[in-house]
Write an enzyme that holds these catalytic residues in place. Structure first.
Site, PDB file in Angstrom:
ATOM      1  N   GLY A 167      41.347  44.207  52.347  1.00 43.17           N
ATOM      2  CA  GLY A 167      40.349  44.084  51.455  1.00 43.17           C
ATOM      3  C   GLY A 167      39.388  45.039  51.454  1.00 43.17           C
ATOM      4  O   GLY A 167      39.568  46.135  50.659  1.00 43.17           O
ATOM      5  N   CYS A 168      38.409  45.207  52.260  1.00 40.94           N
ATOM      6  CA  CYS A 168      37.414  46.166  52.286  1.00 40.94           C
ATOM      7  C   CYS A 168      37.833  47.698  52.657  1.00 40.94           C
ATOM      8  O   CYS A 168      37.323  48.498  52.008  1.00 40.94           O
ATOM      9  CB  CYS A 168      36.164  45.688  53.004  1.00 40.94           C
ATOM     10  SG  CYS A 168      35.410  44.084  52.463  1.00 40.94           S
TER      11      CYS A 168
END
Length: 222
Positions: free
Chosen positions: A162-163
């Protein structure tokens, strides 16, 4: 499309053992961006949203941070937090609404706090609150990097799929050499973790053992 019976971890290990791309390499000066090492994502004893890949992840991150400070290079820590109303979470906060949902990481809550194991020098390290996956999105990170004249972004934290991925893709898109120390990132499941490390290494970043990154730092002592 190729098919295989191998696990994501096996594919990653194959890629690392047989380099298929010329590395981007290190530049002249780097920034360390530690993405969301906050309790919601690190304290597996407190929150089911937390995860751990390497138990020494934060120890390695602290070693990197100390090395950066010794050279006068910038160290950045990000964390996610939202208003009590969650009006600033946008569409990202609309899929679920449970105590563990993203938009329920509130300002000044335990979930938003950095893990106690993070050695943050609040007199000089930069702290940003972010609300979307990339550490660049609507934060002053780009301006900070221009001011410090860095050409390399080293990313730790989570989640890999994700990030970390979002930050790495945007880092490359902005023209920075991008490095991901493999022991310093983590995810909820090893399948997502290793699949995304593979993709990052083949396309957007150099995925390296943290020992190589630390050795490069030691070679840049001022």
């Amino acid at each position: 499309m190729q098919t295989t019976d191998k696990t994501a971890k096996e594919i990653f290990n194959d890629v690392m053992a047989n380099p298929q791309r010329v590395p981007f390499g290190f530049g002249n000066k780097a920034v360390l961006v530690n993405v969301d090492p906050q309790k919601a994502y690190t304290r597996t004893d407190l929150f089911k949203t937390a995860y751990e890949t390497d138990p020494k992840q934060l120890e390695y991150t602290n070693q990197l941070a100390n090395g950066f400070r010794a050279r006068g290079w910038p160290v950045v820590w990000t964390h996610v937090a939202f208003l009590d109303s969650a009006d600033d979470a946008g569409v990202w906060g609309t899929r679920t609404d449970t105590p563990d949902s993203l938009q329920n990481i509130k300002y000044d809550s335990e979930r938003a706090e950095f893990d106690e194991r993070c050695e943050i020098d609040r007199s000089r390290d930069v702290i940003y609150t972010k609300r979307m996956p990339s550490a660049f999105f609507e934060t002053p990170l780009q301006s900070l990097l221009v001011w410090h004249q860095v050409d390399t972004v080293i990313i730790t934290g989570g989640s890999t799929s994700g990030c970390i991925r979002a930050t790495a893709v945007e880092s490359l898109s902005r023209g920075y050499r991008t490095i991901v120390p493999m022991e310093c990132v983590s995810d909820k499941h090893e399948s997502y973790h290793y699949a995304n490390l593979t993709d990052l290494h083949l396309k957007y970043a150099d995925v390296l053992p943290v020992a190589e990154v630390l050795a490069w730092l030691e070679g840049n002592e001022q």
